[in-house]
Enzyme design. Structure first.
Site, PDB file in Angstrom:
ATOM      1  N   LYS A   1       0.857  -1.184   0.000  1.00  0.00           N
ATOM      2  CA  LYS A   1       0.000   0.000   0.000  1.00  0.00           C
ATOM      3  C   LYS A   1       0.895   1.237   0.000  1.00  0.00           C
ATOM      4  CE  LYS A   1      -3.853   1.961   2.746  1.00  0.00           C
ATOM      5  NZ  LYS A   1      -4.675   1.786   3.968  1.00  0.00           N
TER       6      LYS A   1
ATOM      7  N   SER B   1      -9.647   1.688   3.104  1.00  0.00           N
ATOM      8  CA  SER B   1      -8.829   2.455   2.209  1.00  0.00           C
ATOM      9  C   SER B   1      -7.776   1.656   1.451  1.00  0.00           C
ATOM     10  CB  SER B   1      -8.127   3.553   3.005  1.00  0.00           C
ATOM     11  OG  SER B   1      -7.241   2.976   3.956  1.00  0.00           O
TER      12      SER B   1
ATOM     13  N   SER C   1      -9.617  -0.705   7.397  1.00  0.00           N
ATOM     14  CA  SER C   1      -9.109  -0.600   6.022  1.00  0.00           C
ATOM     15  C   SER C   1      -8.365  -1.798   5.465  1.00  0.00           C
ATOM     16  CB  SER C   1      -8.221   0.630   5.889  1.00  0.00           C
ATOM     17  OG  SER C   1      -9.022   1.775   5.756  1.00  0.00           O
TER      18      SER C   1
HETATM   19  N1  GLN Z   1     -13.062   4.012   6.680  1.00  0.00           N
HETATM   20  C1  GLN Z   1     -12.420   4.461   7.878  1.00  0.00           C
HETATM   21  C2  GLN Z   1     -12.037   5.924   7.736  1.00  0.00           C
HETATM   22  O1  GLN Z   1     -12.357   6.473   6.752  1.00  0.00           O
HETATM   23  C3  GLN Z   1     -11.222   3.594   8.197  1.00  0.00           C
HETATM   24  C4  GLN Z   1     -10.043   3.899   7.377  1.00  0.00           C
HETATM   25  C5  GLN Z   1      -8.848   3.103   7.746  1.00  0.00           C
HETATM   26  O2  GLN Z   1      -8.944   2.087   8.420  1.00  0.00           O
HETATM   27  N2  GLN Z   1      -7.704   3.593   7.317  1.00  0.00           N
HETATM   28  O3  GLN Z   1     -11.448   6.498   8.590  1.00  0.00           O
END
Ligand code: GLN
Length: 508
Positions: A81, A156, A180
């Site tokens: 990532k 994400s 995420s």
């Molecule tokens: N969807 C969550 C957010 O927008 C989690 C994102 C993540 O785990 N990086 O914060």
């Protein structure tokens, strides 16, 4: 080259090919060819490190030919990532503000994978600074779901999930702050594990919300995920929140699970996550698959009971105060001076103007929303009412987990309330986007390990089953996930044989 078809290879299959004489260059080239062929449409990668990957693969081949010492993962490609800094390789965290930046060092997890002999294929797409659940907040381009290109791959870590699900990498690293890793794994039919907080180093992971961020594996099978987790896990003196404990023993737990060794395991089904009275916003198909999976576990000898964790109902508002608060502080370092983008540096602007122009143009709308929200929640006069209150809720959630784990060994739930939704469906509705994290946030706030394992399809799309465990008991997540995986594989095999019998009129 059917034996080197990346869409059909898990890690043991690649290792078997390497042992049978395929070179690391052959394997790497097969993945690069696949990326070339399909990533224009998929958008899984932000940066493909083709030349460097082939050079690295050639080094592995040379070392092997010379009878040299090879790392345990020698010649296995991997995708990272774009939130992990990689020496000399572009790293953007999905943001324009870091465009053009080439970090001077490797994140600990990247260094560990290098030392193990892996070949980094490239950096995967993501929501900007990991803020999002669909990868549509990437400043560069959205990523599509290989199961249905009109749908999101989760987020994400949606570039990582799409890359692995589409055969553009055998496995990948993601990060999970509020879901995420687990949610995109669920959306694309993969296994994704968020380790115990402190179990995997955060050194070189571009910070979103430091008390929550955790790196982990995304893979096609539970075994692959366990192998990758063992390779990156363990103490790192460069991360002050790293736990000084031995690397967890996960591959062994996976084997036990795959053999169905679950007798006596106490499984708690969390009422607040899709149980009676808490089904609003959940797909019926998701709840059906999860119920069937729980029955499967019971069939293997697990003792199943329902467990109530009332504070989980407050996880969403608490998370969306704590994470933006930490983000507003972490993102202050991006001021146009030290990394990437600088706007207005033409002699006609003051220092403050350059900083504000850089941030204005460098950050996308969701990142700005979070910074404003977090700054507000931390401001004098509101701190106690928002940030302080959210921290109290965080303690209550931890307390619910502690009480539950007095009675059960693991807690289970859906990973995501729904299957992957159509691209664009939630971009104008931040609250609908945030609701995707309902099931993953509690374990994040409590710092506990949690895995998502595929448990079948709904509307033709993958559904994820989440298994949460006490701190440092990551092995329980893997054991249960492996049991689910093996049982579903066996069921699929049996269905296949039935169909074969139907068609031929005779037992296969
Ligand atoms: N969807 C969550 C957010 O927008 C989690 C994102 C993540 O785990 N990086 O914060």
């Amino acid at each position: 080259m059917s034996t080197l078809d990346p869409t059909s290879l898990d890690v043991p299959a690649i290792q078997a090919l390497l042992a049978a004489g395929a070179t690391a260059v052959d394997v790497t080239q097969a993945y690069l060819d696949r990326i070339d062929a399909v990533d224009g449409g998929l958008g899984a990668y932000l940066h493909v490190a083709g030349e460097a990957a082939l050079a690295r693969a050639a080094e592995v081949d040379a070392a092997r030919a010379a009878g040299g010492e090879l790392g345990p993962l020698a010649g296995l490609p991997v995708a990272l990532k774009d939130v992990f800094v990689t020496e000399g390789v572009p790293t953007t965290s999905g943001s324009r503000i870091l465009e053009g930046w080439r970090p001077p060092y490797d994140a600990t997890v990247a260094a560990r994978l290098k030392a193990a002999g892996t070949v980094v294929l490239g950096k995967t797409n993501m929501d900007e600074f990991a803020m999002g659940s669909s990868t549509e907040n990437s400043a560069y381009r959205p990523t599509r779901n290989p199961w249905d290109p009109d749908r999101i791959p989760g987020g994400s870590s949606g570039g990582s999930s799409a890359a692995v699900a589409g055969g553009l990498a055998p496995w990948a690293l993601g990060t999970d702050t509020g879901g995420s890793i687990r949610q995109p794994a669920a959306m694309t039919g993969l296994v994704g594990h968020k380790p115990t907080y402190g179990g995997v180093s955060r050194y070189g992971l571009i910070a979103f919300s430091s008390s929550l961020d955790q790196a982990g594996p995304m893979a096609r099978t539970v075994l692959d995920a366990a192998v990758l987790h063992e390779a990156i896990g363990g103490y790192d003196p460069r991360d002050s929140t790293s736990i000084d404990a031995p690397v967890p023993v996960l591959v062994k737990a996976t084997g036990e699970g795959a053999r169905g060794e679950l007798a006596g395991l106490r499984v708690g089904v969390v009422r607040e996550l899709g149980g009676d009275g808490h089904t609003d916003g959940y797909d019926a198909g998701v709840l059906d698959r999860v119920r069937e999976t729980v029955e499967l576990l019971a069939g293997m000898g697990a003792e199943v009971r329902e467990v109530s964790c009332p504070a989980f109902d407050l996880a969403l508002p608490a998370y969306y105060l704590i994470a933006p608060s930490e983000a507003s502080s972490n993102l202050a370092r991006f001021e146009g001076m030290r990394f990437g983008l600088r706007v207005g540096d033409d002699g006609s602007h003051s220092l403050e103007e350059v900083m504000s122009l850089t941030r204005e143009q460098g950050f996308g709308p969701e990142v700005k929303r979070r910074i404003v929200l977090g700054t507000y929640a931390l401001s004098a006069g509101y701190y106690d009412a928002y940030y302080g209150q959210a921290q109290k809720v965080r303690s209550l959630i931890t307390r619910d987990f502690t009480a539950a784990f007095d009675d059960v060994d693991v807690l289970v739930s859906p990973t995501s309330p729904t299957v992957a939704w159509p691209i664009g469906a939630r971009v104008d509705d931040p609250l609908a986007m945030y609701a995707a994290d309902l099931c993953t946030l509690p374990a994040s706030l409590a710092g506990l390990p949690a895995i998502s394992v595929p448990c079948g399809l709904s509307e033709g799309l993958p559904v994820g089953f989440q298994v949460m465990a006490p701190a440092l008991a990551d092995d329980r997540c893997y054991r249960v996930a492996a049991a689910v995986e093996a049982a579903l594989d066996a069921a699929r095999g049996a269905r296949f044989l039935d169909q074969l019998t139907d068609r031929t009129g005779a037992p296969a």
